[in-house]
Scaffold this motif. Structure first.
Motif, short mmCIF file in Angstrom:
data_model
loop_
_atom_site.label_atom_id
_atom_site.label_comp_id
_atom_site.label_asym_id
_atom_site.label_seq_id
_atom_site.Cartn_x
_atom_site.Cartn_y
_atom_site.Cartn_z
N GLY A 1 0.82 -1.21 0.00
CA GLY A 1 0.00 0.00 0.00
C GLY A 1 0.85 1.25 0.00
O GLY A 1 0.39 2.35 0.32
N ARG B 1 -0.10 2.12 6.79
CA ARG B 1 -1.06 1.19 6.16
C ARG B 1 -1.00 -0.18 6.81
O ARG B 1 -1.99 -0.88 6.89
N HIS C 1 -9.06 2.52 7.42
CA HIS C 1 -8.12 2.96 6.37
C HIS C 1 -8.23 4.47 6.14
O HIS C 1 -8.55 4.92 5.04
N GLN D 1 -6.60 6.26 3.20
CA GLN D 1 -7.23 6.13 1.89
C GLN D 1 -8.55 6.89 1.81
O GLN D 1 -8.90 7.42 0.76
#
Ligand SMILES: [Zn+2]
Length: 236
Positions: A46, A62, A186, A189
């Motif tokens: 990631g 990540r 996450h 993201q």
């Protein structure tokens, strides 16, 4: 027909740290209370998913995000540690994944479909499939011994459903809350939601489980296709 994961060991093999959340987290969340043992194998770090406001140690962050998410659903976490965008079906990648299968001994593997949009997803698909055969082959040596029986394999839906023809659906209506909480781990993201090179993940995920739910006549669903290759099929 009642689907039960009671005696299963379910391993999701995905390319990136947030792929399991998008494509199969509801199914993992459903398998767990049935009594299944579950695990997630994330092949890439990631490391190239940078938000516009740059994160200094993105790989570390990540790793923490995926560990937090796996913990929420009670999944063991395995990692391939390949840099993003470099994943390919090579002998080294296969050996790594074969060894993970041998350590976890899955009865069912959930893998990216061959028609998914991202080259890492397509490579992960090939590797997961190859390993589902070779993990039970004594001639393919890794640290751990070969397992007895190749696991069954289901292809997961593609990101945003493009080109994927579902074979069946898993009703995840009772597990949407956990799927959302897992995605919320996450944050790096979710921060990319408005970046032009990315997508608002929460909305995309919601639209997908609602659309698949509509097709299956339930509130929320995840779509799969069984891989009926030699020894990878199963009877219910
Ligand atoms: Zn991905």
């Amino acid at each position: 027909m009642q689907l039960s994961f009671q005696n299963d060991r379910v391993l999701a093999v995905v390319a990136h740290p947030d792929d399991a959340e998008l494509l199969c987290a509801g199914t993992l969340a459903r398998a767990r209370p049935d009594g299944a043992v579950i695990a997630i194998c994330v092949l890439c770090r990631g490391d190239k998913g940078q938000p516009s406001k740059k994160v200094a140690n993105l790989t570390d962050l990540r790793r923490k995000e995926m560990a937090a998410s796996a913990k929420l659903v009670g999944a063991e976490l395995f990692t391939g540690d390949f840099p993003d965008g470099t994943l390919m079906d090579t002998p080294r990648a296969r050996s790594k994944v074969i060894e993970i299968y041998r350590k976890f001994n899955p009865t069912l593997v959930l893998a990216h479909a061959a028609e998914d949009y991202h080259p890492d997803h397509r490579a992960a698909s090939l590797i997961a499939e190859a390993a589902s055969w070779f993990c039970a082959s004594r001639g393919h040596r890794t640290r751990s011994p070969a397992i007895q029986t190749p696991p069954a394999l289901w292809w997961m839906d593609t990101v945003n459903m493009s080109g994927f023809n579902p074979g069946f659906y898993v009703d995840i209506s009772q597990h949407v809350g956990l799927k959302k909480k897992m995605l919320a781990c996450h944050q790096s993201q979710l921060a990319r939601g408005n970046d032009t090179d990315f997508s608002p993940l929460e909305e995309m995920m919601r639209l997908q489980y609602r659309a698949r739910g509509m097709q299956a006549g339930v509130e929320a669903a995840e779509a799969f296709r069984a891989h009926f290759a030699f020894k990878r099929g199963r009877a219910w």
